[in-house]
Design a protein around this motif. Structure first.
Motif, PDB file in Angstrom:
ATOM      1  N   ASP A 105       0.828  -1.209   0.000  1.00  0.00           N
ATOM      2  CA  ASP A 105       0.000   0.000   0.000  1.00  0.00           C
ATOM      3  C   ASP A 105       0.862   1.258   0.000  1.00  0.00           C
ATOM      4  N   VAL A 155       2.377   1.838  -3.462  1.00  0.00           N
ATOM      5  CA  VAL A 155       1.375   2.395  -4.378  1.00  0.00           C
ATOM      6  C   VAL A 155       1.196   3.882  -4.096  1.00  0.00           C
ATOM      7  N   GLU A 156       1.119   4.243  -2.825  1.00  0.00           N
ATOM      8  CA  GLU A 156       0.970   5.653  -2.446  1.00  0.00           C
ATOM      9  C   GLU A 156       2.203   6.461  -2.869  1.00  0.00           C
ATOM     10  N   LYS A 157       3.394   5.876  -2.709  1.00  0.00           N
ATOM     11  CA  LYS A 157       4.625   6.567  -3.111  1.00  0.00           C
ATOM     12  C   LYS A 157       4.626   6.827  -4.619  1.00  0.00           C
ATOM     13  N   ARG A 158       4.230   5.826  -5.406  1.00  0.00           N
ATOM     14  CA  ARG A 158       4.178   6.010  -6.861  1.00  0.00           C
ATOM     15  C   ARG A 158       3.174   7.088  -7.237  1.00  0.00           C
ATOM     16  N   ARG A 159       2.014   7.082  -6.558  1.00  0.00           N
ATOM     17  CA  ARG A 159       0.988   8.092  -6.833  1.00  0.00           C
ATOM     18  C   ARG A 159       1.529   9.492  -6.525  1.00  0.00           C
ATOM     19  N   LEU A 160       2.219   9.624  -5.400  1.00  0.00           N
ATOM     20  CA  LEU A 160       2.757  10.929  -5.024  1.00  0.00           C
ATOM     21  C   LEU A 160       3.886  11.369  -5.964  1.00  0.00           C
ATOM     22  N   GLU A 161       4.701  10.424  -6.428  1.00  0.00           N
ATOM     23  CA  GLU A 161       5.762  10.781  -7.380  1.00  0.00           C
ATOM     24  C   GLU A 161       5.163  11.278  -8.688  1.00  0.00           C
ATOM     25  N   LEU A 162       4.106  10.626  -9.152  1.00  0.00           N
ATOM     26  CA  LEU A 162       3.440  11.075 -10.384  1.00  0.00           C
ATOM     27  C   LEU A 162       2.804  12.440 -10.182  1.00  0.00           C
ATOM     28  N   LEU A 163       2.212  12.659  -9.031  1.00  0.00           N
ATOM     29  CA  LEU A 163       1.621  13.964  -8.732  1.00  0.00           C
ATOM     30  C   LEU A 163       2.694  15.046  -8.697  1.00  0.00           C
ATOM     31  N   GLU A 174       3.689  15.897 -12.150  1.00  0.00           N
ATOM     32  CA  GLU A 174       2.619  16.703 -12.758  1.00  0.00           C
ATOM     33  C   GLU A 174       2.667  18.144 -12.249  1.00  0.00           C
TER      34      GLU A 174
END
Length: 112
Positions: A56, A59-67, A70
């Motif tokens: 989990d 997944v959160e780390k990847r989401r934050l890196e993409l954000l 962006e």
């Protein structure tokens, strides 16, 4: 005869004592084995929960890196700046030719 009966009774008592001690040893070993197995199962459950938590968090780390990527996008920053009035339009930019002023004042030119 009495001594023979006493000897047989003593042997039976000794055999019973050995049997009880053996039974006690086997029982303790079995209880120890069950305790170790229970501990192993508990640790396996904890490990599984921590692996799920790690997944989990990844997944959160990847989401934050993409954000973050962006948010750092130069095009988005320019659009936000223009929307908030922080970046002037091309018509509002005035350039001053400082080269002609420097040469007239003798700044930056060749020395005699």
């Amino acid at each position: 005869m009495r001594s023979m009966v006493g000897a047989i009774g003593g042997r039976r008592r000794a055999s019973a004592a050995v049997f009880l001690l053996s039974l006690l040893g086997v029982t303790l070993a079995a209880l120890g084995h069950v305790a170790v197995e229970a501990q192993t199962v508990e640790i396996a459950l904890r490990l599984s929960a921590e692996r799920d938590r790690q997944d989990d968090l990844l997944v959160e780390k990847r989401r934050l890196e993409l954000l973050l990527v962006e948010l750092k996008d130069p095009g988005r920053l320019m659009a936000e700046g223009q929307k908030r009035g922080m970046i002037p339009t091309a018509a509002a930019i005035r350039s001053i030719d400082t080269r002609s002023e420097r040469s007239a004042a003798g700044v930056g030119g060749a020395r005699p």
